[in-house]
Design an enzyme around this catalytic site. Sequence first.
Site, PDB file in Angstrom:
ATOM      1  CE  LYS A  30      -2.390   1.752   3.627  1.00 14.35           C
ATOM      2  NZ  LYS A  30      -2.273   3.207   3.555  1.00 14.35           N
ATOM      3  CG  ASP A  59      -4.834   4.539   1.522  1.00 18.52           C
ATOM      4  OD1 ASP A  59      -5.958   5.003   1.288  1.00 18.52           O
ATOM      5  OD2 ASP A  59      -4.396   4.351   2.681  1.00 18.52           O
ATOM      6  CG  LEU A  60      -3.246   8.662  -3.710  1.00 18.83           C
ATOM      7  CD1 LEU A  60      -2.976   9.292  -5.074  1.00 18.83           C
ATOM      8  CD2 LEU A  60      -2.192   9.112  -2.713  1.00 18.83           C
ATOM      9  CE  LYS A  61      -7.746   6.651   3.861  1.00 24.04           C
ATOM     10  NZ  LYS A  61      -6.289   6.596   3.858  1.00 24.04           N
ATOM     11  CG  ASP A  64     -12.068  17.906  -5.768  1.00 25.48           C
ATOM     12  OD1 ASP A  64     -12.965  18.715  -6.105  1.00 25.48           O
ATOM     13  OD2 ASP A  64     -10.894  18.250  -5.537  1.00 25.48           O
ATOM     14  CB  THR A 118      -9.889   1.880  11.195  1.00 22.36           C
ATOM     15  OG1 THR A 118      -8.781   2.295  10.404  1.00 22.36           O
ATOM     16  CG2 THR A 118     -10.650   0.811  10.459  1.00 22.36           C
ATOM     17  NE  ARG A 208       0.566   2.978  13.039  1.00 22.18           N
ATOM     18  CZ  ARG A 208      -0.372   3.799  13.496  1.00 22.18           C
ATOM     19  NH1 ARG A 208      -0.027   4.784  14.308  1.00 22.18           N
ATOM     20  NH2 ARG A 208      -1.633   3.664  13.122  1.00 22.18           N
TER      21      ARG A 208
END
Length: 227
Positions: A30, A59-61, A64, A118, A208
């Site tokens: 990712k 994963d740029l979400k 717009d 989350t 992590r």
Amino acid sequence: MKLCVALDLPTLEENISLAKELKTFDIWLKVGFRSYIRDSRTIIDKLKEINPNFKIFLDLKLYDIPNTMADAAQEISELGIDMFNIHASSGKKAMQTVMDRLSKKEKRPLVLAVTALTSFDDQSFHEIYGTDIKTKASQFAKDAYESGIDGVVCSAFESSMIKTNTSKNFLTLTPGIRPFGEDAGDQKRVATITIAKKELVDFIVVGRPIYQSNNPKSIVERILSEI
Ligand code: C5P
């Protein structure tokens, strides 16, 4: 269920060295805000050089107006990545416009819609959306499904409910996974692999617990054996 490793390290070199360490595994990687803003497509190209079979989730979400999102989605689809995401709260029109634009392509990446991050708990979610996470995540997932999106980003605790309300083939990807009870950090709704499996999750994202460990390779091995 597939493992997706979040490459959220502070430098390109550190991300690349982690990817090299993990190059023999059948995993997804990712690439998120931090890495993409800093390294743009260099990181994508370098990852594919290390192992052309690595699958990449960008994963740029996106969030717009519909046309701007569709333009961005079109550019993303030229990068050679395998999956990216947009916010379901951008609305059905935006999701449909993105999917319409991508449908004109011979080959397109998978598109997921983010339901509830989350890092929200019910109280902080309520302050913004005026309702609880389950209700809204379920509505967002339905909107995304009806807009032709391939799946959603949700917590492990909503995955099977979302599949029941849409389709079992509607993909779920869940961050906030702490495979062996590691520190949750800023995540509020964390789950283990056992929960993710029970909830029929398609992709777990782990960051992590892998990249902060002294031996990322052995953590990945352990996760894959549990999967
Ligand atoms: O380090 P950790 O395992 O918490 O990483 C989770 C990753 O998933 C981070 O890159 C974070 O940006 C991302 N993410 C998330 N929640 C979402 C969507 C993406 O935590 N709803």
